[in-house]
Write a protein that holds these residues in place. Structure first.
Motif, PDB file in Angstrom:
ATOM      1  N   ASP A 159       0.800   2.584  14.245  1.00  0.00           N
ATOM      2  CA  ASP A 159      -0.091   1.442  14.023  1.00  0.00           C
ATOM      3  C   ASP A 159      -1.099   1.736  12.910  1.00  0.00           C
ATOM      4  O   ASP A 159      -1.410   0.859  12.093  1.00  0.00           O
ATOM      5  N   THR A 160      -1.612   2.955  12.886  1.00  0.00           N
ATOM      6  CA  THR A 160      -2.620   3.323  11.900  1.00  0.00           C
ATOM      7  C   THR A 160      -2.030   3.348  10.494  1.00  0.00           C
ATOM      8  O   THR A 160      -2.635   2.825   9.545  1.00  0.00           O
ATOM      9  N   VAL A 161      -0.861   3.955  10.345  1.00  0.00           N
ATOM     10  CA  VAL A 161      -0.196   3.966   9.039  1.00  0.00           C
ATOM     11  C   VAL A 161       0.104   2.536   8.596  1.00  0.00           C
ATOM     12  O   VAL A 161      -0.157   2.169   7.438  1.00  0.00           O
ATOM     13  N   GLN A 162       0.602   1.715   9.513  1.00  0.00           N
ATOM     14  CA  GLN A 162       0.932   0.338   9.147  1.00  0.00           C
ATOM     15  C   GLN A 162      -0.316  -0.450   8.779  1.00  0.00           C
ATOM     16  O   GLN A 162      -0.280  -1.287   7.866  1.00  0.00           O
ATOM     17  N   TRP A 163      -1.421  -0.196   9.456  1.00  0.00           N
ATOM     18  CA  TRP A 163      -2.689  -0.857   9.133  1.00  0.00           C
ATOM     19  C   TRP A 163      -3.004  -0.649   7.643  1.00  0.00           C
ATOM     20  O   TRP A 163      -3.358  -1.588   6.929  1.00  0.00           O
ATOM     21  N   HIS A 164      -2.840   0.587   7.181  1.00  0.00           N
ATOM     22  CA  HIS A 164      -3.180   0.905   5.796  1.00  0.00           C
ATOM     23  C   HIS A 164      -2.121   0.415   4.803  1.00  0.00           C
ATOM     24  O   HIS A 164      -2.454   0.065   3.670  1.00  0.00           O
ATOM     25  N   LEU A 165      -0.872   0.376   5.235  1.00  0.00           N
ATOM     26  CA  LEU A 165       0.152  -0.229   4.393  1.00  0.00           C
ATOM     27  C   LEU A 165      -0.137  -1.714   4.172  1.00  0.00           C
ATOM     28  O   LEU A 165       0.046  -2.245   3.072  1.00  0.00           O
ATOM     29  N   GLU A 166      -0.614  -2.382   5.232  1.00  0.00           N
ATOM     30  CA  GLU A 166      -0.965  -3.799   5.120  1.00  0.00           C
ATOM     31  C   GLU A 166      -2.135  -3.988   4.150  1.00  0.00           C
ATOM     32  O   GLU A 166      -2.204  -5.005   3.433  1.00  0.00           O
ATOM     33  N   ASP A 167      -3.055  -3.028   4.113  1.00  0.00           N
ATOM     34  CA  ASP A 167      -4.152  -3.091   3.133  1.00  0.00           C
ATOM     35  C   ASP A 167      -3.611  -2.937   1.713  1.00  0.00           C
ATOM     36  O   ASP A 167      -3.958  -3.704   0.807  1.00  0.00           O
ATOM     37  N   ILE A 168      -2.742  -1.940   1.527  1.00  0.00           N
ATOM     38  CA  ILE A 168      -2.226  -1.631   0.190  1.00  0.00           C
ATOM     39  C   ILE A 168      -1.448  -2.806  -0.393  1.00  0.00           C
ATOM     40  O   ILE A 168      -1.607  -3.156  -1.571  1.00  0.00           O
ATOM     41  N   LYS A 225       6.819  -3.412   1.726  1.00  0.00           N
ATOM     42  CA  LYS A 225       7.276  -4.419   2.698  1.00  0.00           C
ATOM     43  C   LYS A 225       8.419  -3.865   3.535  1.00  0.00           C
ATOM     44  O   LYS A 225       8.479  -4.083   4.754  1.00  0.00           O
ATOM     45  N   ARG A 226       9.338  -3.146   2.904  1.00  0.00           N
ATOM     46  CA  ARG A 226      10.434  -2.517   3.637  1.00  0.00           C
ATOM     47  C   ARG A 226       9.884  -1.500   4.646  1.00  0.00           C
ATOM     48  O   ARG A 226      10.377  -1.402   5.772  1.00  0.00           O
ATOM     49  N   ARG A 227       8.873  -0.745   4.236  1.00  0.00           N
ATOM     50  CA  ARG A 227       8.266   0.244   5.140  1.00  0.00           C
ATOM     51  C   ARG A 227       7.604  -0.451   6.328  1.00  0.00           C
ATOM     52  O   ARG A 227       7.682   0.023   7.457  1.00  0.00           O
ATOM     53  N   ILE A 228       6.955  -1.573   6.065  1.00  0.00           N
ATOM     54  CA  ILE A 228       6.299  -2.313   7.146  1.00  0.00           C
ATOM     55  C   ILE A 228       7.335  -2.852   8.124  1.00  0.00           C
ATOM     56  O   ILE A 228       7.138  -2.805   9.345  1.00  0.00           O
ATOM     57  N   ASP A 229       8.454  -3.359   7.596  1.00  0.00           N
ATOM     58  CA  ASP A 229       9.532  -3.847   8.469  1.00  0.00           C
ATOM     59  C   ASP A 229      10.054  -2.712   9.355  1.00  0.00           C
ATOM     60  O   ASP A 229      10.259  -2.892  10.562  1.00  0.00           O
ATOM     61  N   ALA A 230      10.283  -1.555   8.743  1.00  0.00           N
ATOM     62  CA  ALA A 230      10.770  -0.403   9.514  1.00  0.00           C
ATOM     63  C   ALA A 230       9.738   0.042  10.531  1.00  0.00           C
ATOM     64  O   ALA A 230      10.071   0.402  11.666  1.00  0.00           O
ATOM     65  N   SER A 231       8.472  -0.017  10.140  1.00  0.00           N
ATOM     66  CA  SER A 231       7.392   0.362  11.048  1.00  0.00           C
ATOM     67  C   SER A 231       7.326  -0.571  12.245  1.00  0.00           C
ATOM     68  O   SER A 231       7.114  -0.136  13.385  1.00  0.00           O
ATOM     69  N   ASN A 247      16.533  -6.996  11.696  1.00  0.00           N
ATOM     70  CA  ASN A 247      16.998  -5.692  11.215  1.00  0.00           C
ATOM     71  C   ASN A 247      18.457  -5.409  11.590  1.00  0.00           C
ATOM     72  O   ASN A 247      19.005  -4.373  11.218  1.00  0.00           O
ATOM     73  N   ASP A 248      19.061  -6.314  12.333  1.00  0.00           N
ATOM     74  CA  ASP A 248      20.418  -6.089  12.842  1.00  0.00           C
ATOM     75  C   ASP A 248      21.442  -6.733  11.896  1.00  0.00           C
ATOM     76  O   ASP A 248      21.443  -7.947  11.702  1.00  0.00           O
TER      77      ASP A 248
END
Length: 203
Positions: free
Chosen positions: A49-58, A73-79, A190-191
């Motif tokens: 959640d913390t990593v994704q929080w900062h990805l959403e900021d970036i 965006k791909r990283r957020i989807d995977a997260s 994702n399927d």
């Protein structure tokens, strides 16, 4: 004995603090808890959640290069998929814990499982952490800090309500007043066999 929600809150804040030592979305988690323990799952959940929080900021940087935005965006989807999987692992832990509990004949079914309530608590811990930073940010105006302090007070009130609700839910499950029932999320995007954009490309 310490309430479950108190333990979860402490672990979430430990993960948040550990992340901000480097404050880098590419930093790997150094989970201090024993594997397969509930504590390990909670720490891992909040780290995601913390990593994704900062990805959403970036990704909201207006000057971001489109190619980089797509990667994020791909990283957020995977997260999001990892987050969902981990919530289901946590629910599986609770299912095992309460597998010998026989619900009352008139036991209720809650609209939310324990793990999805824990998911909200994890996000709330991040909101409290970052709102507290804003409430004290020296480069901000007095008005900004004042508004953030008001918002922080609301978040802390929400934390008290949510932690109380989680502990009450667990007690009701343990006492047979609530029947724990879990439905898997079955995310489709994702399927490759369920997302038409993906399976049409495979033809």
């Amino acid at each position: 004995m310490k309430a479950f929600s108190e333990t979860a809150w402490e672990i979430f804040n430990q993960a948040i603090t550990d992340y901000h030592l480097a404050d880098d979305v590419d930093t790997s988690a150094n989970n201090p808890f024993q594997k397969e323990s509930l504590e390990h799952l909670l720490y891992a959940k909040n780290w995601i959640d913390t990593v994704q929080w900062h990805l959403e900021d970036i990704i909201r940087d207006e000057k971001i290069v489109p190619e980089e935005a797509l990667k994020i965006k791909r990283r957020i989807d995977a997260s999001n998929q990892q987050r969902t999987d981990l919530v289901e692992f946590i629910d599986s832990w609770f299912l095992t814990k309460y597998e010998n509990v026989t619900p009352d004949n008139n036991a209720k079914i809650n609209t939310e499982t324990p793990a999805w309530a824990v998911d909200r608590l994890s996000i709330l811990a991040l909101k409290v952490y970052h709102m507290a930073l804003e409430a004290c940010r020296e480069t901000a105006t007095d008005e900004h800090r004042s508004k953030c302090r008001e918002k922080l007070n609301v978040l802390l009130e929400q934390k008290n309500d949510l932690t109380t609700s989680i502990d009450q839910l667990l007690a009701d499950i343990e006492n047979g007043k609530v029947k724990m029932k879990v439905y898997r999320q079955m995310k489709m995007y994702n399927d490759e066999s369920l997302n038409p954009i993906l399976y049409q490309k495979a033809k």
